[in-house]
Design an enzyme around this catalytic site. Structure first.
Site, short mmCIF file in Angstrom:
data_model
loop_
_atom_site.label_atom_id
_atom_site.label_comp_id
_atom_site.label_asym_id
_atom_site.label_seq_id
_atom_site.Cartn_x
_atom_site.Cartn_y
_atom_site.Cartn_z
CG HIS A 20 35.33 55.77 74.43
ND1 HIS A 20 34.60 54.74 74.98
CD2 HIS A 20 35.68 56.59 75.46
CE1 HIS A 20 34.52 54.93 76.30
NE2 HIS A 20 35.16 56.03 76.61
CG HIS A 251 37.72 60.50 75.33
ND1 HIS A 251 38.81 59.67 75.23
CD2 HIS A 251 36.99 60.04 76.39
CE1 HIS A 251 38.76 58.76 76.19
NE2 HIS A 251 37.66 58.96 76.91
CD GLU A 401 56.33 45.32 93.92
OE1 GLU A 401 56.02 46.39 93.35
OE2 GLU A 401 57.29 45.23 94.71
CG HIS A 463 57.34 45.18 104.73
ND1 HIS A 463 57.26 46.55 104.73
CD2 HIS A 463 58.40 44.87 103.94
CE1 HIS A 463 58.23 47.03 103.97
NE2 HIS A 463 58.92 46.03 103.48
C1 LIG Z 1 43.31 52.91 84.86
C2 LIG Z 1 42.32 53.77 84.15
N1 LIG Z 1 42.04 54.98 84.63
C3 LIG Z 1 41.12 55.75 84.05
C4 LIG Z 1 40.44 55.32 82.95
C5 LIG Z 1 39.33 56.15 82.34
N2 LIG Z 1 39.79 56.69 81.05
C6 LIG Z 1 39.45 56.13 79.89
S1 LIG Z 1 40.17 56.85 78.57
C7 LIG Z 1 40.97 57.96 79.57
C8 LIG Z 1 41.95 58.95 79.03
C9 LIG Z 1 41.69 59.36 77.67
O1 LIG Z 1 42.81 59.92 77.10
P1 LIG Z 1 43.70 59.15 76.06
O2 LIG Z 1 44.31 57.99 76.72
O3 LIG Z 1 44.59 60.14 75.48
O4 LIG Z 1 42.69 58.60 75.01
P2 LIG Z 1 41.98 59.44 73.82
O5 LIG Z 1 41.29 60.59 74.46
O6 LIG Z 1 43.05 59.85 72.91
O7 LIG Z 1 41.01 58.49 73.23
C10 LIG Z 1 40.62 57.77 80.90
C11 LIG Z 1 41.11 58.60 82.01
C12 LIG Z 1 40.77 54.03 82.47
N3 LIG Z 1 40.17 53.51 81.41
N4 LIG Z 1 41.72 53.31 83.06
#
Ligand SMILES: Cc1ncc(C[n+]2csc(CCOP(=O)(O)OP(=O)(O)O)c2C)c(N)n1
Length: 654
Positions: A20, A251, A401, A463
Site C-alpha cells: 500500500h 491505496h 467489550e 446470553h
Molecule cells: C477490520 C478491517 N476491515 C477491513 C480491512 C481492509 N481494509 C484495509 S485498508 C481499508 C480502507 C482503506 O481506507 P483508509 O482507511 O482511508 O486508508 P487509505 O486508503 O487512506 O490508505 C480496508 C477496508 C481491514 N484492514 N480491517
C-alpha cells in the site's frame, strides 16, 4: 526527508509486487514532523520504557513505519529488510507485527484496533505515572489513524473511553485523505470527525497535512491540551504520484515503473531505488539519536530512585511476577478452601482468588464492561481508575467489550501492568478480534468471562454461550480455562497469570457448584490441562467421564449412579484443552485412559471434544441454542444430567 519515506514506500511495494503506497506517501509529511520534532524516543534503545509510543493504526500503510524505522537508524530495520518487504521471515511483514526490538509497538491491520490499543497504552502511562512519578513515567501516545480506523465501530468505544478518562497525552493524527478502497470516503460516510471527537470530550482541529508548520503548531497545541487531541490532517493519498495521487489507485497496489519514475521527477528525487542520499540520511539519523540525552537523563533519574521503588518499577517493566507472593497467595487460598469448603459459583470463587492475587500482584489492573457485580472482578478496597485518580486499579470500561479488550492489549503492550477485564462469555464475540490479536502478539491479557453456559438461566439464549468455548479454543495461543470449583478457579488464575506469552479466558459460572477438590494439594493440578479427579474403584475402568466447569459435578454424580450399578467409572476434569493437548502423548494417553466407553459432558457444543473422546465417544451437551428458564429446568430440558450420562454409559455397556 519526507520524500525519502515516499521513495522507500514506492520502491518496496514495487519490488514486493504488493502493498500500500498511498498512505505512506500521503502521510509522509505528518510522520516527518512527528518523528523529527516531537516524538521522544531513541532509535538505539527501542524498549526504553519512557519513550513516546507511536501506533500506526492504519496498518496497511506499514511501509510508512518501516521506512521511518529504517531511516531513523533502528538497527534491525536494515535496507535488506526493506527490500524483503512482505517476504517470509522479514521484519517488514505485510502489516506491522509487534516486535519491540525493531520498534514496532503493536500489531495492526484490522482497522480500529491500533487506535484502541493506544487508549490502553495511554491509560497504562497515566497509571504508572501516578504510582512512580512524572520523573520516571512521562510519555505521550501518538496514533496515525485513517478513514477506515475511524469508520470502524471500535473507534467509537475507544475515543469515548479516552475522552471520559481525559487522556490528554493521547494524540491522534487523522490521515484525512477522503479516500478508501472503494473510492471516495463520501460513498459511505459523511461524519464530521472533528465534531465527533469534540462530542466525545476531545480537543480536535483541522490542518493541512502537507504543511509542516501547521502540523507542528497543531502538535504543540495538542501537547498543551487538557484533553486527548485529534488533529485531522487533510492529505492527498499517494502524494507525488503524478496521475494516481488523490485516488484509490494508490491505496493498495504498486504504482508501476512508469508512475514511479514520473513521481521521482515530480518530487525531485533522483536517487535510485532503495538509495537515500547521504545528506538526507544524516538528517534522519540525527533525528533518530535526538532522544539519547533525554534517555540518559531518565536513566539517571531511575538510578536515583530509592532502591525498593526502583526494583518495583524494573520488575514490573520486565513483566516478571512476584513469584513467591503469587505462590503464597494461591497456597493460602487453597488451604482456606480445604479447611472450609465453599460450594459457590466459580465467578465468586474468582473474586476470592482475586482478593489474594491482586494483593500479591500490584500490577494487576481489573475492570469490567459494565458488569462489575456480575463478573466479580472488583475486589474489596480496589479504587476506581478515573481522570481524577489514575492510581486506581479498577476500570469501568462502560458497555464496550471490544474497546475494553483492545485497550487491555495496549496496556499489556505498554508494560508495567497486567490487565484483566470482565464480561459475559456470550459477549466474547464482541471482543474476539482483540482477543485474537493478543494471542497473535503473545500478550498477557486475562478475560474473565462469567455466565458461561445455559447455567445462567432466565436471561435466555441470547446470553447463553453455546459455541463460544469451541470458538475461543480455536484461537491459537489462547488458553481457555473452565474451572470446576473454587480450588480449580484459583489454580486457573495462577496459570493465567503465569502465562506471560499469551492471553487467557477464564470461563466462570453464575450458578453455584460444589467444591469437588476437598483435600489440600500443593501442586497445581490444572497445570496439565486435564487430570483424573476420581479413579475407578478396583482398578480398570469400564467408563471414562470427561467434563469441564459446572459439568464436572454432573460427571461426579453420574459416577456415583454408575457405582451403584457396579460399573467402574472414572472422572477426568478438563479445565484447559490447550494445556492438555500440549502435554506429551504418553501423559495424554494416561489421562484419556483405555476404558472402551468415553463420555464427555459440557454445556456447549461438541466441537473439539473428539480430540479426547474420539469420534465414537458419547457427548452430552448442547446441539443448539438454549432457552429462557430457571437453570435447573434448563439442564433437565436439555438432558445434561447425571442420569442421562449414567444411562448413556449403561446403554453402551449393554
Ligand atoms: C477490520 C478491517 N476491515 C477491513 C480491512 C481492509 N481494509 C484495509 S485498508 C481499508 C480502507 C482503506 O481506507 P483508509 O482507511 O482511508 O486508508 P487509505 O486508503 O487512506 O490508505 C480496508 C477496508 C481491514 N484492514 N480491517
Amino acid at each position: 526527508m519526507a520524500n525519502a519515506i515516499r521513495a522507500l514506500a514506492m520502491d518496496a511495494v514495487e519490488q514486493a509486487k504488493s502493498g500500500h503506497p498511498g498512505l505512506p506517501m500521503g502521510a509522509a509529511d505528518i510522520a516527518t514532523v512527528l518523528f523529527t520534532r516531537f516524538l521522544k524516543f531513541d532509535a538505539a534503545d527501542p524498549a526504553w520504557p519512557d519513550r513516546d509510543r507511536f501506533v500506526l493504526s492504519a496498518g496497511h500503510g506499514s511501509m510508512l513505519l518501516y521506512a521511518l524505522l529504517h531511516l531513523l537508524g533502528y538497527e534491525k530495520m536494515t535496507v535488506a529488510e526493506i527490500k524483503r518487504f512482505r517476504q517470509l521471515g522479514a521484519l517488514t511483514a505485510g502489516h506491522p507485527e509487534h516486535n519491540l526490538a525493531a520498534g514496532i509497538e503493536t500489531t495492526t491491520g484490522p482497522l480500529g484496533q491500533g487506535l484502541a490499543n493506544a487508549v490502553g497504552m495511554a491509560i497504562a502511562e497515566r497509571h504508572l505515572a501516578a504510582l512512580f512519578g512524572d520523573d520516571i513515567v512521562d510519555h505521550a501516545t501518538y496514533v496515525l489513524a485513517s478513514d477506515g480506523d475511524l469508520m470502524e465501530g471500535i473507534s467509537q468505544e475507544a475515543i469515548a473511553l479516552a475522552g471520559h478518562l481525559k487522556l490528554n497525552k493521547l494524540i491522534v493524527l487523522f490521515d484525512d485523505n477522503g479516500i478508501s478502497i472503494d473510492g471516495p470516503v463520501a460513498l459511505a460516510d459523511s461524519v464530521d470527525q472533528v465534531r465527533r471527537f469534540q462530542a466525545a470530550g476531545w480537543a480536535a482541529t483541522r490542518v493541512d497535512g502537507h504543511d509542516p508548520e501547521a502540523i507542528a503548531a497543531a502538535l504543540e497545541a495538542a501537547k498543551a491540551s487538557e484533553r486527548p487531541s485529534l488533529i485531522a490532517c487533510r492529505t492527498t493519498i499517494g502524494f507525488g504520484a503524478p496521475t494516481k495521487a488523490g485516488t484509490e489507485k494508490t491505496h493498495g497496489a504498486p504504482l508501476g515503473a512508469e508512475e514511479i519514475a514520473a513521481a521521482r521527477q515530480k518530487l525531485g528525487w533522483s536517487a535510485p531505488a532503495f538509495e537515500i542520499p547521504s545528506a538526507v540520511r544524516d538528517r534522519w539519523r540525527a533525528a533518530g539519536a535526538r532522544g539519547r540525552p533525554l534517555r540518559l537523563a531518565w536513566q539517571d533519574r531511575l538510578a536515583a530512585l530509592d532502591a525498593p521503588r526502583r526494583a518495583a518499577f524494573e520488575r514490573r517493566i520486565t513483566g516478571a511476577l512476584p513469584a513467591e507472593k503469587v505462590a503464597a497467595a494461591v497456597e493460602a487460598t487453597k488451604r482456606k478452601l480445604a479447611e472450609a469448603p465453599q460450594d459457590i459459583a466459580t465467578r465468586a470463587a474468582s473474586e476470592t482468588a482475586l482478593e489474594a492475587l491482586t494483593a500479591a500482584v500490584p500490577e494487576m489492573i481489573g475492570g469490567s464492561a459494565d458488569l462489575t457485580a456480575s463478573n466479580n472482578t472488583r475486589t474489596k478496597g480496589m479504587k476506581t481508575l478515573s481522570a481524577a485518580d489514575y492510581a486506581g486499579r479498577f476500570i469501568h470500561y462502560g458497555v464496550r467489550e471490544h474497546g475494553m479488550a483492545a485497550a487491555m492489549n495496549g496496556m499489556a503492550l505498554h508494560g508495567g501492568v497486567i490487565p484483566y477485564g470482565g464480561t459475559f462469555l456470550a459477549f466474547s464475540d464482541y471482543s474476539r478480534p482483540a482477543i485474537r490479536l493478543a494471542a497473535l502478539m503473545g500478550q498477557r491479557v486475562i478475560h474473565v468471562m462469567t455466565h458461561d453456559s445455559i447455567g445462567l438461566g432466565e436471561d435466555g439464549p441470547t446470553h447463553q454461550p453455546v459455541e463460544h468455548l469451541a470458538a475461543l479454543r480455536a484461537i491459537p495461543n489462547l488458553k481457555v480455562f473452565r474451572p470446576c470449583d473454587a480450588v480449580e478457579t484459583v489454580e486457573c488464575w495462577q496459570l493465567a497469570l503465569e502465562t506471560a506469552t499469551g492471553p487467557s479466558v477464564l470461563a466462570l459460572t453464575r450458578q453455584s457448584v460444589p467444591q469437588l477438590r476437598r483435600d489440600f494439594v500443593a501442586g497445581n493440578r490444572c497445570a496439565r490441562g486435564a487430570y483424573e479427579l476420581i479413579g475407578a474403584a478396583g482398578g480398570a475402568a469400564a467408563v471414562s467421564l470427561f467434563a469441564s466447569g459446572s459439568e464436572v459435578a454432573i460427571a461426579v454424580a453420574a459416577h456415583k449412579l454408575l457405582a451403584a450399578r457396579a460399573v467402574a467409572a472414572r472422572v477426568v476434569s478438563v479445565p484447559c484443552f490447550e494445556l492438555f493437548l500440549a502435554a506429551p502423548a504418553a501423559e495424554r494417553a494416561a489421562v484419556v485412559g483405555d476404558a472402551a466407553i468415553k463420555i464427555a459432558v459440557e454445556a456447549g457444543v461438541r466441537q473439539g471434544w473428539d480430540a479426547i473422546i474420539g469420534s465414537d465417544g458419547t457427548f452430552v451437551g448442547m446441539a443448539g441454542f438454549g432457552a429462557s428458564a430457571p437453570y435447573k429446568d434448563l439442564y433437565r430440558h436439555f438432558a445434561i444430567t447425571a442420569e442421562r450420562v449414567a444411562e448413556a454409559a449403561l446403554a453402551r455397556l449393554r
